[in-house]
Design an enzyme around this catalytic site. Sequence first.
Site, PDB file in Angstrom:
ATOM      1  N   TYR A  78       0.865  -1.179   0.000  1.00  0.00           N
ATOM      2  CA  TYR A  78       0.000   0.000   0.000  1.00  0.00           C
ATOM      3  C   TYR A  78       0.896   1.221   0.000  1.00  0.00           C
ATOM      4  O   TYR A  78       1.868   1.277   0.768  1.00  0.00           O
ATOM      5  CB  TYR A  78      -0.895  -0.001   1.238  1.00  0.00           C
ATOM      6  CG  TYR A  78      -1.765   1.233   1.387  1.00  0.00           C
ATOM      7  CD1 TYR A  78      -1.461   2.210   2.335  1.00  0.00           C
ATOM      8  CD2 TYR A  78      -2.896   1.423   0.600  1.00  0.00           C
ATOM      9  CE1 TYR A  78      -2.259   3.340   2.483  1.00  0.00           C
ATOM     10  CE2 TYR A  78      -3.704   2.552   0.745  1.00  0.00           C
ATOM     11  CZ  TYR A  78      -3.382   3.500   1.689  1.00  0.00           C
ATOM     12  OH  TYR A  78      -4.168   4.622   1.842  1.00  0.00           O
ATOM     13  N   ASP A 124       9.391   2.941  -1.128  1.00  0.00           N
ATOM     14  CA  ASP A 124       8.398   3.645  -0.318  1.00  0.00           C
ATOM     15  C   ASP A 124       8.729   3.359   1.147  1.00  0.00           C
ATOM     16  O   ASP A 124       8.353   2.312   1.676  1.00  0.00           O
ATOM     17  CB  ASP A 124       6.983   3.181  -0.675  1.00  0.00           C
ATOM     18  CG  ASP A 124       5.946   3.876   0.190  1.00  0.00           C
ATOM     19  OD1 ASP A 124       4.737   3.639  -0.015  1.00  0.00           O
ATOM     20  OD2 ASP A 124       6.328   4.652   1.081  1.00  0.00           O
ATOM     21  N   LYS A 152       5.162   9.786   8.011  1.00  0.00           N
ATOM     22  CA  LYS A 152       5.006   9.258   9.365  1.00  0.00           C
ATOM     23  C   LYS A 152       6.034   9.826  10.357  1.00  0.00           C
ATOM     24  O   LYS A 152       5.955  10.994  10.751  1.00  0.00           O
ATOM     25  CB  LYS A 152       5.026   7.729   9.322  1.00  0.00           C
ATOM     26  CG  LYS A 152       3.783   7.145   8.589  1.00  0.00           C
ATOM     27  CD  LYS A 152       3.737   5.637   8.656  1.00  0.00           C
ATOM     28  CE  LYS A 152       2.707   5.071   7.701  1.00  0.00           C
ATOM     29  NZ  LYS A 152       1.333   5.117   8.233  1.00  0.00           N
TER      30      LYS A 152
HETATM   31  P1  KE4 Z   1      -0.550   8.629   4.238  1.00  0.00           P
HETATM   32  O1  KE4 Z   1      -1.114   9.287   3.002  1.00  0.00           O
HETATM   33  O2  KE4 Z   1      -1.599   7.827   4.968  1.00  0.00           O
HETATM   34  O3  KE4 Z   1       0.213   9.605   5.126  1.00  0.00           O
HETATM   35  O4  KE4 Z   1       0.593   7.595   3.769  1.00  0.00           O
HETATM   36  C1  KE4 Z   1       0.257   6.615   2.827  1.00  0.00           C
HETATM   37  C2  KE4 Z   1       1.246   5.465   2.945  1.00  0.00           C
HETATM   38  C3  KE4 Z   1       2.244   5.358   1.992  1.00  0.00           C
HETATM   39  N1  KE4 Z   1       3.161   4.364   2.055  1.00  0.00           N
HETATM   40  C4  KE4 Z   1       3.139   3.453   3.062  1.00  0.00           C
HETATM   41  C5  KE4 Z   1       4.182   2.385   3.096  1.00  0.00           C
HETATM   42  C6  KE4 Z   1       2.138   3.528   4.072  1.00  0.00           C
HETATM   43  O5  KE4 Z   1       2.128   2.613   5.071  1.00  0.00           O
HETATM   44  C7  KE4 Z   1       1.172   4.547   4.020  1.00  0.00           C
HETATM   45  C8  KE4 Z   1       0.056   4.668   5.024  1.00  0.00           C
HETATM   46  N2  KE4 Z   1      -0.065   3.598   5.957  1.00  0.00           N
HETATM   47  C9  KE4 Z   1      -1.405   3.367   6.496  1.00  0.00           C
HETATM   48  C10 KE4 Z   1      -1.362   2.226   7.528  1.00  0.00           C
HETATM   49  N3  KE4 Z   1      -0.696   1.084   7.086  1.00  0.00           N
HETATM   50  C11 KE4 Z   1      -1.969   4.604   7.094  1.00  0.00           C
HETATM   51  C12 KE4 Z   1      -3.186   4.394   7.970  1.00  0.00           C
HETATM   52  C13 KE4 Z   1      -4.438   4.912   7.311  1.00  0.00           C
HETATM   53  O6  KE4 Z   1      -4.630   4.681   6.096  1.00  0.00           O
HETATM   54  O7  KE4 Z   1      -5.226   5.541   8.047  1.00  0.00           O
END
Ligand code: KE4
Length: 429
Positions: free
Chosen positions: A146, A241, A269
């Site tokens: 993801y 990523d 993060k």
């Molecule tokens: P954000 O747009 O949520 O800040 O980041 C997206 C993203 C991109 N790449 C990786 C490897 C990620 O894990 C994420 C976001 N992770 C999720 C939880 N696994 C965020 C939680 C959510 O969607 O509320």
Amino acid sequence: MKYSIRTSLDLYRASREVIPGGVNSPVRSFQSVGKSPIYISHAKGCQVFDVEGKAYIDYLGSWGPMILGHANNEVVQVLMEQVKLGTSYGLPTGAECELAEAVRELFPSVEMLRLVNSGTEATMTALRLARGATGRDRIIKFAGCYHGHVDSLLVEAGSGAATFGVPNSPGVPERLANLTEVARFNDLRSVERIFEEFPNEVAALIVEPVAGNMGVAPPAPGFLEGLKALCAENGALLIFDEVMTGFRVSRGGAQEKYGVKPDLTTLGKILGGGLPVGAVGGRRDLMEQLAPSGPIYQAGTLSGNPMATAAGLKTLQMLRVSGIYETLENLGAELETGLNERAAKAGVPCRINRVGSMLTAFFTDQEVVDFDTAKTSDTEAFGRFFGAMLNGGVLIPPSQFEAWFISGAHADMHIRKTLEAAERAFREV
Ligand code: KE4
């Protein structure tokens, strides 16, 4: 505050009237574990407190950012100082340069950096940059990984997309989705086949170097090196990523831990210390193609804002000087061993994958190395385990396909309490 005295259920009912699903991000809804969500009033250290006053040992860590623990005193202090100086100017500040330099010191492959406001913006920008720089359109990603809710990457996506059974989201034009090829994590041959099928068409391959969004799946020996070689042979860019793994699995992320340098890196993060931040960085010849130094457009009102930059800088400074990574490794190993012992004692099929302070307990007897093996997990059993842990005062991510996070605010006593709760919870699975 208007709702400060109501129960989580009251708040959930009220929120669903004005917010889709009552939450501002799907994975928070607890739908996949068959419960209504708890609403949080505050957090400190390794604990969160719901609106009804119940305390939980927290392994969500806001899905990764809170590596120092919640409301870290030094981070709070810099934010209290900054807020009095203004929260957003819309013009550049020295702190943004400092933060970019701090990242470059920890990630040598990041010769230049552009700050954005989320991991999604970071990966979206990385894709546009790769396509613009190579003149190619196709992207390779991995099933179960993801990378945020970018149209081109909501194809067989993990995390919430997998949890809610929409790994291929409606609303993404088929013509666009067809430019995204999906390979199998830890399977170099599946990547080779795509390059053979689409010679000179692939702009970039994007990968979570340690998968976290199918649950945790480490890279097999040679996998990351193989990806780098295949990308180089085929004129495609390698994008790591590291939104989740950056500053998590080591100070310099997975690329430091495994010794493989990508062309581009996305971050988020932990980089924001709990405030909204994302970043894309990498080779100078690529990054200088971003506006205004180059033609590839990207922008953001609050990108690099003083509050997020202050929190991020303080967080990175504290990570650099502390022995936190050794502590996190020891606590992670203690938790992993304890969970394995208790699952075995209860006769529950459970596989723990862990890299440092990120781990997942898969409710399966199969080794989890990719999304297909992750999906052999019994998500119903996970849901029962989740509920029992919550009742035991331990908050783990409300989905089988997520990573647990340990922070520097966790201590042996918290691991012991967690394992006591797990002993009871495995019996209820
Ligand atoms: P954000 O747009 O949520 O800040 O980041 C997206 C993203 C991109 N790449 C990786 C490897 C990620 O894990 C994420 C976001 N992770 C999720 C939880 N696994 C965020 C939680 C959510 O969607 O509320």
